[in-house]
Write a protein that holds these residues in place. Structure first.
Motif, mmCIF file in Angstrom:
data_model
loop_
_atom_site.group_PDB
_atom_site.id
_atom_site.type_symbol
_atom_site.label_atom_id
_atom_site.label_comp_id
_atom_site.label_asym_id
_atom_site.label_seq_id
_atom_site.Cartn_x
_atom_site.Cartn_y
_atom_site.Cartn_z
ATOM 1 N N MET A 1 0.824 -1.212 0.000
ATOM 2 C CA MET A 1 0.000 0.000 0.000
ATOM 3 C C MET A 1 0.862 1.267 0.000
ATOM 4 O O MET A 1 0.478 2.290 -0.565
ATOM 5 C CB MET A 1 -0.930 -0.012 1.229
ATOM 6 C CG MET A 1 -1.892 1.159 1.298
ATOM 7 S SD MET A 1 -2.945 1.366 -0.157
ATOM 8 C CE MET A 1 -4.017 -0.066 0.026
ATOM 9 N N ASP A 2 2.039 1.188 0.635
ATOM 10 C CA ASP A 2 2.942 2.336 0.646
ATOM 11 C C ASP A 2 3.292 2.774 -0.766
ATOM 12 O O ASP A 2 3.365 3.970 -1.069
ATOM 13 C CB ASP A 2 4.234 1.990 1.405
ATOM 14 C CG ASP A 2 4.171 2.409 2.866
ATOM 15 O OD1 ASP A 2 3.866 3.584 3.120
ATOM 16 O OD2 ASP A 2 4.399 1.562 3.739
ATOM 17 N N PHE A 3 3.510 1.805 -1.658
ATOM 18 C CA PHE A 3 3.892 2.109 -3.031
ATOM 19 C C PHE A 3 2.735 2.762 -3.790
ATOM 20 O O PHE A 3 2.943 3.691 -4.576
ATOM 21 C CB PHE A 3 4.352 0.837 -3.741
ATOM 22 C CG PHE A 3 5.614 0.263 -3.169
ATOM 23 C CD1 PHE A 3 6.855 0.766 -3.527
ATOM 24 C CD2 PHE A 3 5.575 -0.768 -2.244
ATOM 25 C CE1 PHE A 3 8.024 0.258 -2.993
ATOM 26 C CE2 PHE A 3 6.732 -1.296 -1.698
ATOM 27 C CZ PHE A 3 7.964 -0.778 -2.078
ATOM 28 N N LEU A 4 1.515 2.291 -3.573
ATOM 29 C CA LEU A 4 0.345 2.853 -4.234
ATOM 30 C C LEU A 4 0.097 4.286 -3.774
ATOM 31 O O LEU A 4 -0.124 5.188 -4.601
ATOM 32 C CB LEU A 4 -0.893 1.997 -3.943
ATOM 33 C CG LEU A 4 -2.225 2.524 -4.500
ATOM 34 C CD1 LEU A 4 -2.167 2.619 -6.011
ATOM 35 C CD2 LEU A 4 -3.380 1.622 -4.059
ATOM 36 N N LEU A 5 0.144 4.525 -2.474
ATOM 37 C CA LEU A 5 -0.075 5.862 -1.942
ATOM 38 C C LEU A 5 1.007 6.829 -2.431
ATOM 39 O O LEU A 5 0.722 7.990 -2.753
ATOM 40 C CB LEU A 5 -0.085 5.827 -0.407
ATOM 41 C CG LEU A 5 -1.221 5.028 0.249
ATOM 42 C CD1 LEU A 5 -1.054 5.027 1.758
ATOM 43 C CD2 LEU A 5 -2.577 5.605 -0.140
#
Length: 278
Positions: free
Chosen positions: A1-5
């Motif tokens: 999720m860190d990469f998407l955000l």
């Protein structure tokens, strides 16, 4: 999720700052390897460049390259900020005493920048048709032409940006300048980071832009510059030290707001996500 955000935050910033990237690139290529005063200056300053491009090429020209820019930002900064965010959330950027470590932050920022920029380099070279043409002409390796020359710029820029942001935000929090968990702390830290990163990156940005735009021979080898250091030396020798900071006004108006918006969006998206998932 860190990469998407991280990718979403970078794309949000890109929509607002892409016109500044167009202006910055044109100003940096103006008078390339020509002594000051020996060439016609089409763009006198940032604002004149905006007006000239809008009049001559149309307003749509100011958003030229937006689609590949969004893809590049999502990929490059998604990886870069996502990697740094993972290191931060797992405590790798803090000492055994729990205090923030600028040295670790700079090292993590540099490593994250290298990963993001190297993997995103083919997108920087152009969109799908251009990628196909480059691949046919120079092979798979040609998709990364100039990427190694870009790495010093990325290392300096990413480490400076992320280290300054994290360190400044940590100090603001310690000094209780703003209320606890206030968005103002992230905004202020991002503004400081924007100034520092422009001063650090502009010489590398000029050289990198010229490396990517130089003509090549049949083998894909650059005909003007041998690498990033050669580009810096030739620019300094021919155009003077100020040649290395050519377009710094445009660089700030692009990198400054982009740094502020991307880091602010990134920080706030992560805060919202962690608030509702923990």
């Amino acid at each position: 999720m860190d990469f998407l955000l991280s990718g979403l935050a970078a794309c949000g910033a890109c929509v607002f700052t892409n016109p500044l990237e167009v202006v910055k690139t044109r100003m940096q290529l103006q008078g390339e390897l020509q002594a000051p005063g020996s060439y016609q200056r089409h763009y006198r300053n940032v604002f004149h460049a905006f007006i000239t491009i809008g009049k001559v090429d149309g307003l749509a020209a100011l958003q030229k390259g937006l689609a590949p820019a969004l893809i590049y930002q999502f990929l490059m900064n998604g990886i870069r900020l996502g990697t740094y965010g993972l290191a931060e959330s797992r405590g790798y950027l803090h000492t055994a005493e729990g205090t923030h470590s600028p040295a670790r932050s700079a090292a993590a920022g540099a490593l994250a920048g290298v990963l993001g920029a190297y993997l995103g380099s083919p997108i920087y070279m152009g969109m799908f048709q251009a990628l196909t043409q480059i691949g046919q002409k120079h092979g798979l390796v040609g998709l990364w032409r100039g990427s190694l020359g870009c790495l010093p710029r990325v290392i300096v820029g990413s480490s400076t940006q992320l280290c300054t942001f994290s360190s400044t935000k940590d100090l603001i929090t310690q000094w209780e300048v703003f209320p606890s968990q206030s968005w103002k702390a992230a905004l202020a830290a991002a503004m400081v980071s924007g100034i520092v990163v422009v001063l650090a990156m502009t010489p590398f940005d000029v050289a990198s832009t010229r490396l990517y735009n130089q003509p090549t021979d049949a083998g894909g080898k650059g005909l003007i510059y041998r690498g990033i250091l050669d580009a810096l030396l030739q620019t300094a020798r021919t155009e003077g030290i100020f040649g290395m900071y050519k377009g710094i006004g445009a660089s700030y108006f692009r990198l400054g707001p982009h740094t502020i918006l991307s880091l602010f969006f990134w920080d706030q998206l992560r805060s919202i996500y962690y608030k509702y998932t923990k």
